[in-house]
Motif scaffolding. Structure first.
Motif, mmCIF file in Angstrom:
data_model
loop_
_atom_site.group_PDB
_atom_site.id
_atom_site.type_symbol
_atom_site.label_atom_id
_atom_site.label_comp_id
_atom_site.label_asym_id
_atom_site.label_seq_id
_atom_site.Cartn_x
_atom_site.Cartn_y
_atom_site.Cartn_z
ATOM 1 N N LEU A 318 0.819 -1.211 0.000
ATOM 2 C CA LEU A 318 0.000 0.000 0.000
ATOM 3 C C LEU A 318 0.854 1.263 0.000
ATOM 4 N N ASN A 319 2.048 1.170 0.581
ATOM 5 C CA ASN A 319 2.950 2.324 0.627
ATOM 6 C C ASN A 319 3.990 2.297 -0.484
ATOM 7 N N GLU A 320 3.825 1.361 -1.436
ATOM 8 C CA GLU A 320 4.670 1.269 -2.627
ATOM 9 C C GLU A 320 6.155 1.129 -2.274
ATOM 10 N N VAL A 321 6.441 0.280 -1.279
ATOM 11 C CA VAL A 321 7.826 -0.009 -0.924
ATOM 12 C C VAL A 321 8.371 -1.032 -1.920
ATOM 13 N N PRO A 322 9.452 -0.726 -2.623
ATOM 14 C CA PRO A 322 9.993 -1.682 -3.608
ATOM 15 C C PRO A 322 10.498 -2.949 -2.918
ATOM 16 N N ALA A 323 10.217 -4.091 -3.517
ATOM 17 C CA ALA A 323 10.596 -5.369 -2.908
ATOM 18 C C ALA A 323 12.103 -5.483 -2.719
ATOM 19 N N ASP A 324 12.893 -4.901 -3.641
ATOM 20 C CA ASP A 324 14.338 -5.062 -3.529
ATOM 21 C C ASP A 324 14.936 -4.220 -2.404
ATOM 22 N N ARG A 325 14.128 -3.335 -1.813
ATOM 23 C CA ARG A 325 14.603 -2.580 -0.650
ATOM 24 C C ARG A 325 14.126 -3.207 0.675
ATOM 25 N N ILE A 326 13.523 -4.370 0.575
ATOM 26 C CA ILE A 326 13.069 -5.091 1.763
ATOM 27 C C ILE A 326 14.041 -6.240 2.001
ATOM 28 N N VAL A 327 14.828 -6.171 3.063
ATOM 29 C CA VAL A 327 15.921 -7.131 3.255
ATOM 30 C C VAL A 327 15.409 -8.547 3.472
ATOM 31 N N THR A 328 14.170 -8.691 3.945
ATOM 32 C CA THR A 328 13.634 -10.031 4.176
ATOM 33 C C THR A 328 13.141 -10.704 2.895
ATOM 34 N N THR A 329 13.327 -10.043 1.742
ATOM 35 C CA THR A 329 13.142 -10.715 0.450
ATOM 36 C C THR A 329 14.469 -11.266 -0.057
ATOM 37 N N TRP A 330 15.552 -10.933 0.601
ATOM 38 C CA TRP A 330 16.875 -11.330 0.125
ATOM 39 C C TRP A 330 17.173 -12.783 0.493
ATOM 40 N N PRO A 331 17.959 -13.478 -0.344
ATOM 41 C CA PRO A 331 18.405 -14.818 0.032
ATOM 42 C C PRO A 331 19.350 -14.746 1.228
ATOM 43 N N LEU A 332 19.500 -15.863 1.924
ATOM 44 C CA LEU A 332 20.253 -15.889 3.177
ATOM 45 C C LEU A 332 21.678 -15.381 3.020
ATOM 46 N N GLU A 333 22.366 -15.808 1.981
ATOM 47 C CA GLU A 333 23.765 -15.411 1.814
ATOM 48 C C GLU A 333 23.895 -13.891 1.707
ATOM 49 N N LYS A 334 23.024 -13.274 0.918
ATOM 50 C CA LYS A 334 23.058 -11.815 0.767
ATOM 51 C C LYS A 334 22.685 -11.134 2.071
ATOM 52 N N LEU A 335 21.680 -11.664 2.765
ATOM 53 C CA LEU A 335 21.250 -11.082 4.027
ATOM 54 C C LEU A 335 22.387 -11.082 5.044
ATOM 55 N N LEU A 336 23.064 -12.222 5.210
ATOM 56 C CA LEU A 336 24.129 -12.322 6.206
ATOM 57 C C LEU A 336 25.342 -11.476 5.827
ATOM 58 N N GLU A 337 25.601 -11.349 4.543
ATOM 59 C CA GLU A 337 26.679 -10.451 4.117
ATOM 60 C C GLU A 337 26.367 -9.024 4.551
ATOM 61 N N TRP A 338 25.095 -8.636 4.426
ATOM 62 C CA TRP A 338 24.670 -7.295 4.841
ATOM 63 C C TRP A 338 24.723 -7.130 6.361
ATOM 64 N N THR A 339 24.205 -8.096 7.133
ATOM 65 C CA THR A 339 24.144 -7.917 8.589
ATOM 66 C C THR A 339 25.523 -7.915 9.217
ATOM 67 N N ARG A 340 26.498 -8.565 8.600
ATOM 68 C CA ARG A 340 27.814 -8.746 9.248
ATOM 69 C C ARG A 340 28.868 -7.778 8.770
ATOM 70 N N ARG A 341 28.585 -7.008 7.720
ATOM 71 C CA ARG A 341 29.698 -6.271 7.128
ATOM 72 C C ARG A 341 30.184 -5.092 7.961
ATOM 73 N N LYS A 342 29.404 -4.663 8.956
ATOM 74 C CA LYS A 342 29.857 -3.535 9.795
ATOM 75 C C LYS A 342 30.623 -4.009 11.027
ATOM 76 N N ARG A 343 30.661 -5.310 11.265
ATOM 77 C CA ARG A 343 31.268 -5.809 12.516
ATOM 78 C C ARG A 343 32.682 -6.273 12.319
#
Length: 343
Positions: A318-343
């Protein structure tokens, strides 16, 4: 079908539809009572009536067990399945695109079910991953985890993943995580050495929600800037309905907060709990304009609530949020690369 599975599935459908807690617990308790009993032992208990005399077994749960042992789909389960409808009409395409959930609670803090049951339900729902994010020590009312208890929980998660096939041969993985309080001074309520080890850190404000706008803004910015933070949880803290009553939004400088989320690669949570609907639509639009990432999460405190993702998906569409900007649409490998890259 397996009797314990039938009882747990009934509890799932009841939780999903927000049935009274006592009703849900009757089926969860019955499933726990018979867990580990062999089929022959169960059948003997049904035949002799001894099962009825066991604590946690009532007339309806006894009938479910009896029918399951006879190879039937129990009548009550069939009825619940037959009357189940989508929780919402919109957002079904996006819901199917969601691969996982980064915010859930077990009975280690203020959730109602064991970790294993939450993980099994997420798997049944088709999730590829679920982050276990029990509360941190400051939230004593929610039995927040001390550093020692969190360390023990990490061992439990490791065992669950190992038993399921290490890197999850069935495509599912339980992620280590925490919903950590952003304290009044903007720091995170857990030891940094432990936060370093986690897959996902959701940072949320849970106290003094009526603080002055400038004070709340500074507090939130501190939590967002911490390099461990991946997701800003239910950012306004509001409640719009439900048994806990209503609560107004916290006041903060949304443009500044969301700009700093972008600068620090922190996703804004679209919290799917129907009593929260947080952030409100106008703040989702501000976060969109700022360029934020989003995470659609259930904030589930019971297995049936894991399906609340439908509510969040509808609001995102309803708020026209693009799917590719929703991290929970990402595959696991991409998600974990994102969550860990600042640590």
């Amino acid at each position: 079908m397996d009797a314990a599975d039938a009882l747990n599935e009934i509890a799932f459908w009841l939780e999903r539809d927000l049935a009274p807690t006592f009703k849900v617990k009757a089926f969860r308790n019955a499933a726990e009572t018979i867990q580990g009993m062999g089929e022959d032992q169960l059948a003997e208990g049904v035949r002799t009536g001894r099962l009825r005399k066991m604590g946690g077994i009532g007339d309806r749960t006894f009938e479910v067990i009896r029918q399951a042992l006879e190879g039937q789909v129990p009548d009550y389960l069939e009825k619940l399945r037959g009357t189940a409808k989508p929780l919402v009409q919109g957002g079904q395409g996006l819901r199917k695109a969601l691969r996982g959930d980064l915010h859930s609670h077990s009975d280690w803090s203020d959730g109602g079910s064991p970790i294993e049951v939450m993980a099994d339900t997420a798997r049944i729902l088709g999730h590829e991953y679920l982050a276990l994010t029990d509360h941190s020590p400051n939230l004593k009312v929610a039995n927040g985890l001390t550093a020692e208890r969190l360390a023990k929980q990490l061992d439990v998660v490791a065992v669950i993943n190992e038993q399921s096939g290490g890197e999850q041969s069935d495509g599912f993985r339980l992620l280590t995580g925490i919903e950590v309080d952003i304290l009044e001074d903007g720091t995170l309520d857990q030891e940094a050495v432990l936060l370093d080890t986690l897959d996902v850190v959701v940072a949320s404000v849970h106290s003094k929600l009526r603080s002055e706008k400038g004070t709340m803004t500074r507090r939130m910015l501190g939590g967002i800037r911490d390099p461990h933070t991946n997701v800003l949880g239910h950012c306004t803290g509001r409640l719009v309905a439900g048994s806990r009553g209503t609560r107004p939004e916290s006041e903060f400088d949304a443009e500044r907060v969301f700009a700093v989320c972008v600068e620090n690669d922190v996703a804004v949570e679209i919290n799917s709990r129907p009593e929260r609907q947080d952030p409100p639509d106008n703040l989702i639009q501000i976060a969109l304009d700022a360029g934020c990432l989003f995470s659609i999460d259930s904030d589930a405190h019971a297995p049936g609530q894991l399906d609340f993702l439908q509510y969040g998906a509808e609001r995102a569409v309803l708020n026209e949020v693009p799917a590719d900007r929703i991290v929970t649409t990402w595959p696991l490998e991409k998600l974990l690369e994102w969550t860990r890259r600042k640590r």
